[in-house]
Design an enzyme around this catalytic site. Structure first.
Site, PDB file in Angstrom:
ATOM      1  N   GLU A  95     -30.349  -8.412   9.877  1.00 26.90           N
ATOM      2  CA  GLU A  95     -30.093  -8.368  11.319  1.00 26.90           C
ATOM      3  C   GLU A  95     -28.704  -8.908  11.564  1.00 26.90           C
ATOM      4  O   GLU A  95     -28.402 -10.017  11.111  1.00 26.90           O
ATOM      5  CB  GLU A  95     -31.047  -9.304  12.062  1.00 26.90           C
ATOM      6  CG  GLU A  95     -32.439  -8.779  12.217  1.00 26.90           C
ATOM      7  CD  GLU A  95     -33.355  -9.865  12.807  1.00 26.90           C
ATOM      8  OE1 GLU A  95     -33.809  -9.682  13.938  1.00 26.90           O
ATOM      9  OE2 GLU A  95     -33.585 -10.875  12.137  1.00 26.90           O
ATOM     10  N   SER A 133     -45.097 -16.595  14.696  1.00 28.66           N
ATOM     11  CA  SER A 133     -45.977 -15.608  15.318  1.00 28.66           C
ATOM     12  C   SER A 133     -47.110 -15.278  14.373  1.00 28.66           C
ATOM     13  O   SER A 133     -46.996 -15.432  13.155  1.00 28.66           O
ATOM     14  CB  SER A 133     -45.219 -14.361  15.776  1.00 28.66           C
ATOM     15  OG  SER A 133     -44.497 -13.831  14.743  1.00 28.66           O
ATOM     16  N   ARG A 173     -36.255 -23.134  11.809  1.00 28.50           N
ATOM     17  CA  ARG A 173     -36.332 -23.385  13.268  1.00 28.50           C
ATOM     18  C   ARG A 173     -37.138 -24.650  13.556  1.00 28.50           C
ATOM     19  O   ARG A 173     -36.781 -25.430  14.439  1.00 28.50           O
ATOM     20  CB  ARG A 173     -36.957 -22.184  13.976  1.00 28.50           C
ATOM     21  CG  ARG A 173     -36.038 -20.971  13.951  1.00 28.50           C
ATOM     22  CD  ARG A 173     -36.573 -19.870  14.835  1.00 28.50           C
ATOM     23  NE  ARG A 173     -35.743 -18.676  14.699  1.00 28.50           N
ATOM     24  CZ  ARG A 173     -35.994 -17.534  15.302  1.00 28.50           C
ATOM     25  NH1 ARG A 173     -37.060 -17.418  16.083  1.00 28.50           N
ATOM     26  NH2 ARG A 173     -35.195 -16.499  15.131  1.00 28.50           N
TER      27      ARG A 173
HETATM   28  P1  AMO Z   1     -41.869 -12.890  12.644  1.00 28.15           P
HETATM   29  O1  AMO Z   1     -40.987 -11.721  12.359  1.00 28.15           O
HETATM   30  O2  AMO Z   1     -42.058 -13.258  14.094  1.00 28.15           O
HETATM   31  O3  AMO Z   1     -43.346 -12.635  12.109  1.00 28.15           O
HETATM   32  O4  AMO Z   1     -41.343 -14.158  11.848  1.00 28.15           O
HETATM   33  C1  AMO Z   1     -42.070 -15.366  11.837  1.00 28.15           C
HETATM   34  C2  AMO Z   1     -41.152 -16.531  12.144  1.00 28.15           C
HETATM   35  O5  AMO Z   1     -40.108 -16.597  11.188  1.00 28.15           O
HETATM   36  C3  AMO Z   1     -38.923 -17.074  11.788  1.00 28.15           C
HETATM   37  N1  AMO Z   1     -37.858 -16.084  11.651  1.00 28.15           N
HETATM   38  C4  AMO Z   1     -36.549 -16.359  11.468  1.00 28.15           C
HETATM   39  N2  AMO Z   1     -35.905 -17.525  11.346  1.00 28.15           N
HETATM   40  C5  AMO Z   1     -34.567 -17.501  11.166  1.00 28.15           C
HETATM   41  N3  AMO Z   1     -33.857 -16.351  11.093  1.00 28.15           N
HETATM   42  C6  AMO Z   1     -34.462 -15.142  11.218  1.00 28.15           C
HETATM   43  N4  AMO Z   1     -33.744 -14.018  11.129  1.00 28.15           N
HETATM   44  C7  AMO Z   1     -35.877 -15.112  11.412  1.00 28.15           C
HETATM   45  N5  AMO Z   1     -36.792 -14.137  11.559  1.00 28.15           N
HETATM   46  C8  AMO Z   1     -37.982 -14.726  11.708  1.00 28.15           C
HETATM   47  C9  AMO Z   1     -39.230 -17.328  13.246  1.00 28.15           C
HETATM   48  C10 AMO Z   1     -40.433 -16.446  13.475  1.00 28.15           C
HETATM   49  O6  AMO Z   1     -41.257 -16.925  14.533  1.00 28.15           O
HETATM   50  N6  AMO Z   1     -45.363 -11.244   9.455  1.00 28.15           N
HETATM   51  C11 AMO Z   1     -45.155 -11.936  10.703  1.00 28.15           C
HETATM   52  C12 AMO Z   1     -45.897 -13.277  10.746  1.00 28.15           C
HETATM   53  C13 AMO Z   1     -47.392 -13.120  10.788  1.00 28.15           C
HETATM   54  O7  AMO Z   1     -47.884 -12.385  11.657  1.00 28.15           O
HETATM   55  O8  AMO Z   1     -48.066 -13.748   9.950  1.00 28.15           O
HETATM   56  C14 AMO Z   1     -43.655 -12.205  10.852  1.00 28.15           C
HETATM   57  O9  AMO Z   1     -42.878 -12.114   9.938  1.00 28.15           O
HETATM   58  O10 AMO Z   1     -39.541 -18.697  13.419  1.00 28.15           O
END
Ligand code: AMO
Length: 429
Positions: free
Chosen positions: A213, A355, A403
């Site tokens: 991203e 999430s 986070r």
């Molecule tokens: P999701 O995509 O919401 O859900 O990711 C879960 C959590 O991971 C963290 N996160 C990140 N932190 C830093 N940089 C990023 N680019 C980034 N992307 C995600 C966030 C986010 O809430 N498979 C589902 C989870 C599930 O349903 O079990 C998932 O990946 O804190």
């Protein structure tokens, strides 16, 4: 060359008066006062004053650059210095490694360095006590997470990071050449963790995952650490309770075990209380409507909406029951209201920390959802096979560790709590 110490500085004290010790560390300060020199010597556990006397030893340390590494043997004695309760009277000093000046940053932080300079010299930045404290806390957070989740009957697993097809579907995948095949870096352990409930029921993983991203924010990295759990025979509210218990336990553990580090950061822990508030998506859009941000059911919450919700709910809270169409293909609908999903995000103010939800375990429904979302069920063939082998109903979540660390340490930028962060611009060191 001798390289071994007998003691970490943190284990010494005035009660050890007269005892001969060998300590090793780096020179934080050197004051040369003619017949005596004083070294402030730090190791990862603490700091001590070294008193240097005698022509040979004085010559050894003359003009010794700060941050150089030395091994000192001598007796512990009481100290008259204001900042020290004890000191070591050096008998033997060995210089193990010299720091070449000018150094790229001042690890004592007397000269402020911007985050980019500090990240470019991250190893040296860790000699700054504030930075070191962040990573000591991170270690404790990980210890606590492992313990709490294991104590809830979950087994730690490791799933592959080099994968043949998308785990979350769609965009944001880093691709790489895998000999003569196309491979990707895993975005999440989602599909594996669901499959593993078939045989192991309750599993968790703590690992790096990758998202291609191009986000330039203080909360997005291209490589982040995720804590994932998945459990058979649990509904989404059950795994929410585990998450809530975990967050409270992490704050308690840090309060008990990291008092010095919290002090170094100059903060007071903001310990949360369970239960966290539960706000449904429907309630959230009503609240936003009242604040002059009208939304229709099914609209996604943009950053501006989350910021406003964060003002209304400044601490930890769950945002639950999202419209099904906003959620990934694997999320289960509510039986009594199928346009709504059994899903949640854990928020801290505007920031999404986690999430999760209840997952579909009926392969026919999953295939239909894949098609609905424009994904090709053939691409998920290997995954879908497992759903014909007796897949139990299951739920889980993914928690962004970086986070959570940012929230805990009250630091805005996730880069500060990751040793070598990766973002669209940063690939070195
Ligand atoms: P999701 O995509 O919401 O859900 O990711 C879960 C959590 O991971 C963290 N996160 C990140 N932190 C830093 N940089 C990023 N680019 C980034 N992307 C995600 C966030 C986010 O809430 N498979 C589902 C989870 C599930 O349903 O079990 C998932 O990946 O804190």
């Amino acid at each position: 060359m001798d390289i071994k110490k007998t003691h970490d500085i943190g284990t010494l004290g005035p009660a050890m008066k007269g005892q001969k010790v060998t300590v090793g560390g780096w020179v934080e300060d050197l004051r040369e006062l003619g017949k005596l020199s004083f070294i402030t010597l730090r190791d990862v556990t603490g700091v001590s004053q070294i008193v240097v006397a005698g022509p040979e030893n004085l010559l050894q340390v003359k003009d010794l650059s700060k941050q150089s590494v030395v091994l000192v043997t001598g007796a512990v004695q009481e100290s008259k210095a204001r900042d020290f309760t004890f000191e070591i009277k050096a008998e033997k000093i060995e210089i193990l490694s010299r720091a070449i000046h000018p150094l790229p940053i001042d690890p004592l932080g007397r000269l402020e360095s911007g985050i980019d300079n500090r990240l470019n010299a991250r190893a040296l930045d860790l000699r700054n006590q504030k930075t070191a404290s962040i990573f000591k806390i991170r270690h404790n957070v990980l210890l606590c997470i492992r313990k709490v989740i294991s104590d809830n009957g979950f087994l730690e697993v490791n799933t592959p990071k080099i994968i043949g097809s998308a785990s979350e579907g769609g965009a944001n995948l880093f691709s790489l050449k895998y000999f003569d095949k196309q491979a990707y870096l895993a975005q999440s352990p989602q599909l594996y963790k669901e499959q593993l409930t078939l045989g192991l029921e309750r599993i968790f993983e703590i690992s790096s995952f990758y998202r291609a991203e191009k986000s330039h924010t203080v909360r997005h990295l291209t490589e982040f650490t995720s804590v994932d759990i998945e459990s058979a025979f649990m509904d989404y509210t059950d795994v929410m309770e585990i998450l809530e218990k975990l967050i409270v336990a992490v704050f308690d553990h840090v309060e008990k075990n990291c008092a010095e580090d919290i002090k170094n950061l100059g903060i007071e822990l903001k310990k949360p209380q369970a239960p966290f508030e539960r706000v449904t998506y429907k309630q959230a859009i009503e609240e936003l409507g009242k604040q002059g941000l009208p939304l229709a059911f099914g609209d996604d919450l943009l950053d501006s909406h989350l910021r406003k919700l964060g003002e209304i709910h400044p601490g930890f809270y769950f945002l639950t029951d999202w419209p099904l169409k906003l959620k990934p293909f694997y999320i289960h609908e509510k039986e009594d209201d199928p346009i709504v999903s059994k899903s949640f995000d854990l928020q801290y103010g505007y920031l999404e920390l986690s999430s999760g939800g209840r997952r579909l375990h009926d392969p026919v429904k999953i295939k239909a959802r894949l098609v609905e979302q424009g994904l090709d069920p053939m691409q998920f063939e290997d995954h879908l096979k497992a759903f014909d082998w007796g897949m139990p109903p299951h739920s889980g979540w993914g928690l962004g560790l970086d986070r959570l660390m940012a929230v805990l340490t009250q630091i805005d930028n996730v880069r500060e709590v990751v040793l070598y962060p990766r973002d669209p611009e940063r690939l070195f060191p």
